[in-house]
Scaffold this motif. Structure first.
Motif, short mmCIF file in Angstrom:
data_model
loop_
_atom_site.label_atom_id
_atom_site.label_comp_id
_atom_site.label_asym_id
_atom_site.label_seq_id
_atom_site.Cartn_x
_atom_site.Cartn_y
_atom_site.Cartn_z
N LEU A 168 -2.75 28.18 -47.47
CA LEU A 168 -3.46 28.75 -46.31
C LEU A 168 -3.24 27.85 -45.10
CD1 LEU A 168 -5.39 30.75 -44.99
CD2 LEU A 168 -7.31 29.39 -45.88
N THR A 169 -3.32 26.55 -45.30
CA THR A 169 -3.06 25.61 -44.22
C THR A 169 -1.65 25.79 -43.67
OG1 THR A 169 -4.60 23.99 -45.16
CG2 THR A 169 -2.95 23.17 -43.60
N ARG A 170 -0.69 25.97 -44.58
CA ARG A 170 0.71 26.14 -44.16
C ARG A 170 0.91 27.43 -43.38
NH1 ARG A 170 4.50 28.82 -47.12
NH2 ARG A 170 3.37 28.57 -49.08
N VAL A 171 0.34 28.53 -43.88
CA VAL A 171 0.49 29.81 -43.18
C VAL A 171 -0.22 29.77 -41.84
CG1 VAL A 171 -0.12 32.25 -43.27
CG2 VAL A 171 0.83 31.14 -45.30
N HIS A 172 -1.40 29.17 -41.82
CA HIS A 172 -2.14 29.05 -40.55
C HIS A 172 -1.32 28.25 -39.54
CE1 HIS A 172 -5.48 26.94 -38.15
NE2 HIS A 172 -5.30 28.13 -37.64
N ARG A 173 -0.73 27.17 -39.99
CA ARG A 173 0.08 26.35 -39.10
C ARG A 173 1.25 27.15 -38.53
NH1 ARG A 173 0.63 22.28 -42.31
NH2 ARG A 173 2.63 22.92 -43.21
N ALA A 174 1.84 28.00 -39.35
CA ALA A 174 2.93 28.84 -38.86
C ALA A 174 2.43 29.83 -37.81
CB ALA A 174 3.59 29.57 -40.02
N LEU A 175 1.30 30.48 -38.07
CA LEU A 175 0.78 31.47 -37.13
C LEU A 175 0.34 30.84 -35.82
CD1 LEU A 175 -1.22 33.84 -39.52
CD2 LEU A 175 0.86 34.37 -38.24
N GLN A 176 -0.02 29.57 -35.85
CA GLN A 176 -0.36 28.89 -34.61
C GLN A 176 0.86 28.73 -33.71
OE1 GLN A 176 -2.44 25.41 -36.36
NE2 GLN A 176 -4.16 25.97 -35.04
N LYS A 177 2.05 28.82 -34.27
CA LYS A 177 3.25 28.80 -33.44
C LYS A 177 3.35 30.08 -32.61
CE LYS A 177 4.82 25.02 -35.49
NZ LYS A 177 4.90 23.71 -34.79
N PHE A 178 2.74 31.13 -33.11
CA PHE A 178 2.68 32.38 -32.35
C PHE A 178 1.49 32.37 -31.39
CE2 PHE A 178 0.47 36.59 -32.34
CZ PHE A 178 1.23 37.16 -31.34
N ASP A 179 0.32 32.04 -31.92
CA ASP A 179 -0.89 32.00 -31.11
C ASP A 179 -1.68 30.75 -31.46
OD1 ASP A 179 -3.33 32.35 -29.83
OD2 ASP A 179 -3.32 34.52 -30.10
N PRO A 180 -1.75 29.77 -30.56
CA PRO A 180 -2.47 28.53 -30.85
C PRO A 180 -3.95 28.76 -31.19
CG PRO A 180 -1.09 28.26 -28.90
CD PRO A 180 -1.06 29.72 -29.25
N ALA A 181 -4.49 29.92 -30.81
CA ALA A 181 -5.90 30.22 -31.08
C ALA A 181 -6.11 30.84 -32.46
CB ALA A 181 -6.46 31.15 -30.01
#
Length: 345
Positions: A168-181
């Motif tokens: 979950l941490t890894r996927v979240h980190r990836a999605l933050q590359k799209f939207d930092p929020a």
């Protein structure tokens, strides 16, 4: 350890399955941020355009073209441990079956879709390989290779059981590359139910020729829309779900203790949010008017109708919405404002 397919699988390698409005936008941003992103799409013309020119992102947020490796499903070779599934709800099972040969043994499929597609994915590939997500940003596929990114919105990801895991941490980190929020949650089902309450309003709006803002801002339309959202929230309550709010949608306003003032405040907040977006009409409306194809209505509301029957909850407006949408999809009913009045039968 992840299985390998001709080479080590890196956490930074992502496959986006479905490169339309949602998938194309996310893939372009992640690739531009340095992740090793590949896209798959069933539309051969779209894949060809991406291969030749990349994904072109247009709109008020940013304008750029991002080269990406792109394939149709039959041409894909290799394996990945992180998939973002971005196909229409009705195509979920078929896509899940197609991607299975490319999914690492301990890989994960994250549903960047509307509806409860996590259920279908889990039934197809296993619950332990499925992760939920909730997205509410505005984007439209304008033509092969070109995506209009109209406005930012909530981006949330969470494990189906609410746990906090390394992946979950890894996927979240990836999605933050799209939207930092982008955020994580231990209540992803709450967000998905909240989106279905809001989604019911968008589906109702697509029965008309009006824009999202015009429908939500209409004092004449609000009673019918309110009754519709209340039915969805009633089923969520029966399932023991606490729906989550986002971008102006307040689930509590449409619950049993919601007052007229809270309902109007939520509608006004949704109007304000949508006014800031360059996306004027929903993807549902565009499926009907632009793409001349079936919407996700049946696929998204089927689980709600099933749960309502099981719990003995009457949701006649949701049932009527599905029937009206089928008529509009088939062309036997015109899109018109009077269709909202028809939700009461």
């Amino acid at each position: 350890m992840a299985v390998t397919f001709g080479g080590a699988i890196s956490p930074e390698r992502v496959l986006v399955w479905g490169a339309g409005a949602i998938g194309g936008t996310v893939a372009a941003y992640l690739r531009r941020a340095g992740l090793d992103v590949t896209v798959v799409d069933a539309n051969a013309a779209h894949v060809q355009a991406i291969g030749e020119r990349g994904v072109a992102i247009t709109g008020p947020i940013e304008t750029f073209a991002q080269p990406l490796p792109a394939f149709t499903p039959d041409k894909l070779v290799g394996g990945w441990d992180t998939f973002f599934l971005c196909v229409k709800a009705q195509n979920t099972e078929a896509a899940a079956r197609q991607l299975m040969p490319h999914l690492a043994e301990d890989g994960v499929v994250v549903s960047l879709q509307n509806g409860f597609n996590e259920l279908t994915i889990a039934e197809t590939i296993g619950r332990e390989r499925t992760m939920g997500a909730f997205i509410n940003f505005g984007a439209d596929l304008l033509e092969p290779g070109v995506v209009h990114f109209g406005g930012r919105g909530a981006v949330v990801v969470g494990e189906l059981d609410g746990s906090n895991t390394p992946r979950l941490t890894r996927v979240h980190r990836a999605l933050q590359k799209f939207d930092p929020a982008a955020i994580t949650t231990d209540n992803i089902w709450g967000y998905l139910w909240g989106k279905m309450g809001y989604g019911a309003l968008l589906f109702a709006g697509a029965l008309t020729p009006a824009s999202i803002v015009e429908v939500l801002d209409s004092r004449d339309a609000r009673p019918a829309l309110t009754a519709l959202a209340r039915e969805v929230m009633a089923v969520a309550a029966a399932e023991g779900i606490t729906p989550m709010g986002f971008n102006g949608y307040d689930p509590a306003a449409f619950g049993p203790n919601g007052t007229g003032a809270k309902i109007d405040a939520s509608f006004d907040a949704m109007v304000a949010f949508n006014r800031r977006s360059a996306k004027t009409h929903s993807g549902i409306w565009r499926d009907i008017v632009v793409h001349h194809r079936k919407t996700e209505c049946d696929a998204q509301f089927a689980p709600i109708l099933k749960l309502a029957r099981r719990s003995g909850i009457a949701i006649p407006r949701v049932e009527r919405l599905v029937l009206l949408m089928r008529e509009v999809e088939s062309g036997t009913r015109a899109q018109m404002l009077d269709n909202l009045a028809q939700l009461d039968g």
